[in-house]
Design a protein around this motif. Structure first.
Motif, PDB file in Angstrom:
ATOM      1  N   TYR A 219       6.771 -41.922 -46.568  1.00 31.95           N
ATOM      2  CA  TYR A 219       6.641 -41.565 -45.065  1.00 31.95           C
ATOM      3  C   TYR A 219       7.795 -40.912 -44.480  1.00 31.95           C
ATOM      4  O   TYR A 219       8.782 -41.223 -45.027  1.00 31.95           O
ATOM      5  CB  TYR A 219       5.886 -42.450 -43.977  1.00 31.95           C
ATOM      6  CG  TYR A 219       6.885 -43.667 -44.163  1.00 31.95           C
ATOM      7  CD1 TYR A 219       7.639 -43.704 -42.945  1.00 31.95           C
ATOM      8  CD2 TYR A 219       6.649 -44.899 -44.907  1.00 31.95           C
ATOM      9  CE1 TYR A 219       8.706 -44.837 -42.809  1.00 31.95           C
ATOM     10  CE2 TYR A 219       7.684 -46.142 -44.643  1.00 31.95           C
ATOM     11  CZ  TYR A 219       8.457 -46.058 -43.609  1.00 31.95           C
ATOM     12  OH  TYR A 219       9.267 -47.188 -43.360  1.00 31.95           O
ATOM     13  N   GLU A 221       9.892 -40.386 -40.695  1.00 34.32           N
ATOM     14  CA  GLU A 221       9.775 -40.881 -39.579  1.00 34.32           C
ATOM     15  C   GLU A 221      11.041 -40.135 -38.743  1.00 34.32           C
ATOM     16  O   GLU A 221      11.826 -39.512 -39.143  1.00 34.32           O
ATOM     17  CB  GLU A 221      10.137 -42.312 -39.539  1.00 34.32           C
ATOM     18  CG  GLU A 221      11.367 -42.744 -40.252  1.00 34.32           C
ATOM     19  CD  GLU A 221      11.439 -44.413 -40.302  1.00 34.32           C
ATOM     20  OE1 GLU A 221      10.449 -44.937 -39.743  1.00 34.32           O
ATOM     21  OE2 GLU A 221      12.458 -44.892 -40.671  1.00 34.32           O
ATOM     22  N   LYS A 268       8.448 -44.975 -50.690  1.00 36.65           N
ATOM     23  CA  LYS A 268       7.657 -46.212 -51.111  1.00 36.65           C
ATOM     24  C   LYS A 268       7.136 -46.541 -52.430  1.00 36.65           C
ATOM     25  O   LYS A 268       7.212 -47.786 -52.768  1.00 36.65           O
ATOM     26  CB  LYS A 268       6.593 -46.547 -49.864  1.00 36.65           C
ATOM     27  CG  LYS A 268       6.921 -46.350 -48.449  1.00 36.65           C
ATOM     28  CD  LYS A 268       7.885 -47.629 -47.946  1.00 36.65           C
ATOM     29  CE  LYS A 268       7.152 -48.896 -47.807  1.00 36.65           C
ATOM     30  NZ  LYS A 268       8.208 -49.881 -47.506  1.00 36.65           N
ATOM     31  N   ASN A 293       3.144 -31.974 -45.609  1.00 31.24           N
ATOM     32  CA  ASN A 293       2.823 -32.699 -44.662  1.00 31.24           C
ATOM     33  C   ASN A 293       3.774 -32.165 -43.269  1.00 31.24           C
ATOM     34  O   ASN A 293       4.053 -32.946 -42.194  1.00 31.24           O
ATOM     35  CB  ASN A 293       3.589 -34.043 -44.898  1.00 31.24           C
ATOM     36  CG  ASN A 293       2.619 -34.728 -45.669  1.00 31.24           C
ATOM     37  OD1 ASN A 293       1.554 -35.125 -45.741  1.00 31.24           O
ATOM     38  ND2 ASN A 293       3.057 -34.615 -47.275  1.00 31.24           N
ATOM     39  N   THR A 297       3.964 -33.318 -38.713  1.00 31.63           N
ATOM     40  CA  THR A 297       4.901 -34.235 -37.822  1.00 31.63           C
ATOM     41  C   THR A 297       5.080 -33.309 -36.574  1.00 31.63           C
ATOM     42  O   THR A 297       6.102 -33.625 -35.875  1.00 31.63           O
ATOM     43  CB  THR A 297       6.208 -33.792 -38.935  1.00 31.63           C
ATOM     44  OG1 THR A 297       6.548 -32.424 -38.921  1.00 31.63           O
ATOM     45  CG2 THR A 297       6.153 -34.689 -39.998  1.00 31.63           C
ATOM     46  N   THR A 387       5.948 -42.393 -34.367  1.00 32.04           N
ATOM     47  CA  THR A 387       5.071 -42.216 -35.328  1.00 32.04           C
ATOM     48  C   THR A 387       5.403 -41.800 -36.681  1.00 32.04           C
ATOM     49  O   THR A 387       6.270 -41.230 -36.996  1.00 32.04           O
ATOM     50  CB  THR A 387       4.027 -41.068 -34.822  1.00 32.04           C
ATOM     51  OG1 THR A 387       3.646 -41.033 -33.385  1.00 32.04           O
ATOM     52  CG2 THR A 387       2.936 -41.159 -35.826  1.00 32.04           C
ATOM     53  N   LYS A 388       4.933 -42.584 -37.771  1.00 31.21           N
ATOM     54  CA  LYS A 388       5.494 -42.524 -38.861  1.00 31.21           C
ATOM     55  C   LYS A 388       4.206 -41.602 -39.790  1.00 31.21           C
ATOM     56  O   LYS A 388       2.956 -41.920 -39.398  1.00 31.21           O
ATOM     57  CB  LYS A 388       5.429 -43.738 -39.989  1.00 31.21           C
ATOM     58  CG  LYS A 388       6.577 -44.535 -39.160  1.00 31.21           C
ATOM     59  CD  LYS A 388       6.751 -45.931 -40.241  1.00 31.21           C
ATOM     60  CE  LYS A 388       7.723 -46.719 -39.698  1.00 31.21           C
ATOM     61  NZ  LYS A 388       7.919 -47.941 -40.329  1.00 31.21           N
ATOM     62  N   TYR A 389       4.413 -40.732 -40.280  1.00 30.23           N
ATOM     63  CA  TYR A 389       3.758 -39.716 -41.254  1.00 30.23           C
ATOM     64  C   TYR A 389       3.551 -40.052 -42.654  1.00 30.23           C
ATOM     65  O   TYR A 389       4.416 -39.901 -43.403  1.00 30.23           O
ATOM     66  CB  TYR A 389       3.879 -38.415 -40.903  1.00 30.23           C
ATOM     67  CG  TYR A 389       3.578 -37.909 -39.350  1.00 30.23           C
ATOM     68  CD1 TYR A 389       2.400 -37.481 -38.836  1.00 30.23           C
ATOM     69  CD2 TYR A 389       4.850 -38.118 -38.454  1.00 30.23           C
ATOM     70  CE1 TYR A 389       2.232 -37.177 -37.664  1.00 30.23           C
ATOM     71  CE2 TYR A 389       4.576 -37.687 -37.105  1.00 30.23           C
ATOM     72  CZ  TYR A 389       3.422 -37.291 -36.760  1.00 30.23           C
ATOM     73  OH  TYR A 389       3.206 -37.005 -35.285  1.00 30.23           O
ATOM     74  N   SER A 390       2.345 -40.683 -43.141  1.00 28.19           N
ATOM     75  CA  SER A 390       2.545 -40.876 -44.550  1.00 28.19           C
ATOM     76  C   SER A 390       1.968 -39.868 -45.283  1.00 28.19           C
ATOM     77  O   SER A 390       1.481 -39.122 -44.865  1.00 28.19           O
ATOM     78  CB  SER A 390       1.255 -42.176 -44.561  1.00 28.19           C
ATOM     79  OG  SER A 390       1.849 -43.613 -44.105  1.00 28.19           O
ATOM     80  N   MET A 391       2.463 -40.121 -46.504  1.00 29.98           N
ATOM     81  CA  MET A 391       2.140 -38.613 -47.346  1.00 29.98           C
ATOM     82  C   MET A 391       2.143 -39.335 -48.841  1.00 29.98           C
ATOM     83  O   MET A 391       2.772 -40.278 -49.373  1.00 29.98           O
ATOM     84  CB  MET A 391       3.152 -37.632 -47.236  1.00 29.98           C
ATOM     85  CG  MET A 391       4.701 -38.008 -47.493  1.00 29.98           C
ATOM     86  SD  MET A 391       4.815 -37.800 -49.275  1.00 29.98           S
ATOM     87  CE  MET A 391       6.322 -38.747 -49.677  1.00 29.98           C
ATOM     88  N   THR A 392       1.167 -38.697 -49.538  1.00 35.41           N
ATOM     89  CA  THR A 392       1.321 -39.124 -51.038  1.00 35.41           C
ATOM     90  C   THR A 392       1.109 -37.599 -51.929  1.00 35.41           C
ATOM     91  O   THR A 392       0.316 -36.794 -51.456  1.00 35.41           O
ATOM     92  CB  THR A 392       0.366 -39.816 -51.563  1.00 35.41           C
ATOM     93  OG1 THR A 392       0.167 -40.950 -50.875  1.00 35.41           O
ATOM     94  CG2 THR A 392       0.088 -40.095 -52.989  1.00 35.41           C
TER      95      THR A 392
END
Length: 431
Positions: A219, A221, A268, A293, A297, A387-392
């Protein structure tokens, strides 16, 4: 006056060390000015502790190199007087030492470095290109100017291949362009740096060899600037290929081509293939992850705001204030002292180009101004709130030619072998 230095063997947060004003103390000298002469580089030094003698070996604190003082002179205007030694608090000049302005020298007994002066970030940049064919004098002049002036920066734009010089203002850079012409005989075209250079994507041809596979999860941040290092971008969970991809991705944002700041990337999870994974695959995967992503953001374009201070005679006060406001400047303060006045304002950097010529015309050449970076226009960080923006993201390029269906064998983490089919990915997960 109390003079202090920093012990380079200790962390930056360690308290400074007070110097002893005694001739018997270990040597500590500061190179504060460089000058090119017919004998080579002439380095002006001041001794803050101990004494300096001719033929003595001294140590360059920044590079840890040992240098012998071949010639020691005392300057009288443009005349040189050869001397055998120099005492505490005196100024001398030496030949044959390669260093930069602000470097510290010792006798090897200590590893102290004088407190470096505050050097603000450059605010104006120009693209330089020699007229005709580039000669060695072009790079030689730029290297010398960087050693002499810590506020003068030079770099090569990797996309446009332009030589970019940065400094404290237009006049600052114009002086160096003129010095290159006068002292080195190098005529240069100069102008604003070019924008991004559009490029076509190249596709790799696959003929049945190893592919490129990578999968990462994490993610982004927001991040505040670190007061100790000054960095406002960071990558956590060190993986070389992914970190290289992250640093490459933030060099150019998609909004206006400017670098991306105030962002932290926390890795992660991830997957790799024993055959098809490589550093290139993970580097490209990270770049793709940020591009995919980036819009989530909610990025904003940050406009640098400069703190501007103008000093001029009182009779030109109205003209100067009108000139600042015409450039969308915000007047913060105005003070009158006898025959001159001082105006403090905040003005966008983009609106300050050409102001030196305007101020000269408004004040008959009697006004002067200084400016320094203060804050960004929006005052926002890279992302809203915390806010954290998760991504895969997964990078698996499709082959351009059909590859032979060859069964593969791969290993588990414990070392046991597993048979894999032609379309499966033997992979492992790492934290």
């Amino acid at each position: 006056m109390r003079v202090v230095a920093h012990d380079v063997t200790l962390p930056l947060s360690a308290p400074p060390v007070a110097l002893v004003p005694a001739a018997e103390a270990p040597l500590l000298a500061l190179a504060f000015k460089l000058e090119e002469s017919r004998f080579g580089q002439l380095t002006y030094m001041r001794v803050y502790q101990g004494s300096l003698k001719k033929a003595q070996h001294i140590f360059h604190t920044r590079t840890s190199k040992k240098v012998k003082v071949l010639r020691l002179v005392r300057m009288h205007s443009n005349e040189m007087e050869d001397i055998e030694s120099i005492g505490l608090g005196e100024i001398c000049a030496i030949f044959g030492v390669k260093c930069a302005s602000g470097d510290t020298f010792t006798d090897g007994a200590t590893k102290y470095s004088m407190t470096s002066m505050f050097v603000p970030e450059p605010v104006v940049s120009l693209a330089l290109k020699p007229v005709g064919q580039e000669t060695p004098n072009f790079s030689r002049a730029l290297q010398r100017f960087q050693r002499e002036d810590p506020t003068f920066r030079v770099h090569i734009d990797h996309e446009s291949k332009e030589t970019i010089v940065s400094g404290m203002g237009e006049l600052h850079l114009e002086v160096y362009v003129e010095r290159m012409r006068r002292e080195y005989g190098v005529e240069c075209f100069n102008g604003p740096p070019a924008g991004r250079v559009p490029r076509d994507a190249d596709a790799a041809l696959r003929t049945g060899g190893a592919g490129q596979f990578a999968r990462i999860a994490g993610y982004f941040e927001p991040m505040e600037s670190d007061p100790e290092t000054g960095h406002d971008t960071e990558f956590e969970n060190y993986i070389p290929g992914i970190e290289k991809g992250f640093k490459a991705a933030i060099l150019k944002g998609s909004l206006c081509g400017a670098p991306i700041t105030s962002i932290r990337f926390v890795l992660k999870d991830g997957t790799f293939h024993v055959v098809d994974s490589s550093e290139l695959a993970f580097r490209v995967c990270t770049i793709v992850a940020l591009c995919e992503n980036y819009a989530k953001t909610q990025p904003v374009i940050l406009e640098p705001i400069m703190a501007v201070e103008v000093v001029a005679p009182v009779e030109f006060q109205n003209a100067v204030i009108g000139g600042v406001t015409s450039r969308r400047g915000t007047i913060l303060d105005s003070e009158v002292h006898d025959d001159e006045f001082t105006v403090t304002a905040e003005v966008a950097l983009n609106n300050m180009f050409g102001y030196s010529s305007q101020l000269c015309g408004q004040t008959q050449g009697k006004g002067e101004f200084t400016m320094e970076y203060k804050v960004d226009a929006s005052g926002d960080t890279f992302m809203d709130g915390a806010t954290k923006y998760s991504m895969t993201s997964m990078f698996v390029p499709e082959p351009l030619l059909p590859s032979p269906l060859v069964p593969r064998r791969s290993c588990k983490a414990d070392g046991t072998r597993i048979a894999r089919g032609p379309n499966s990915l033997g992979s492992q997960v790492f934290p």
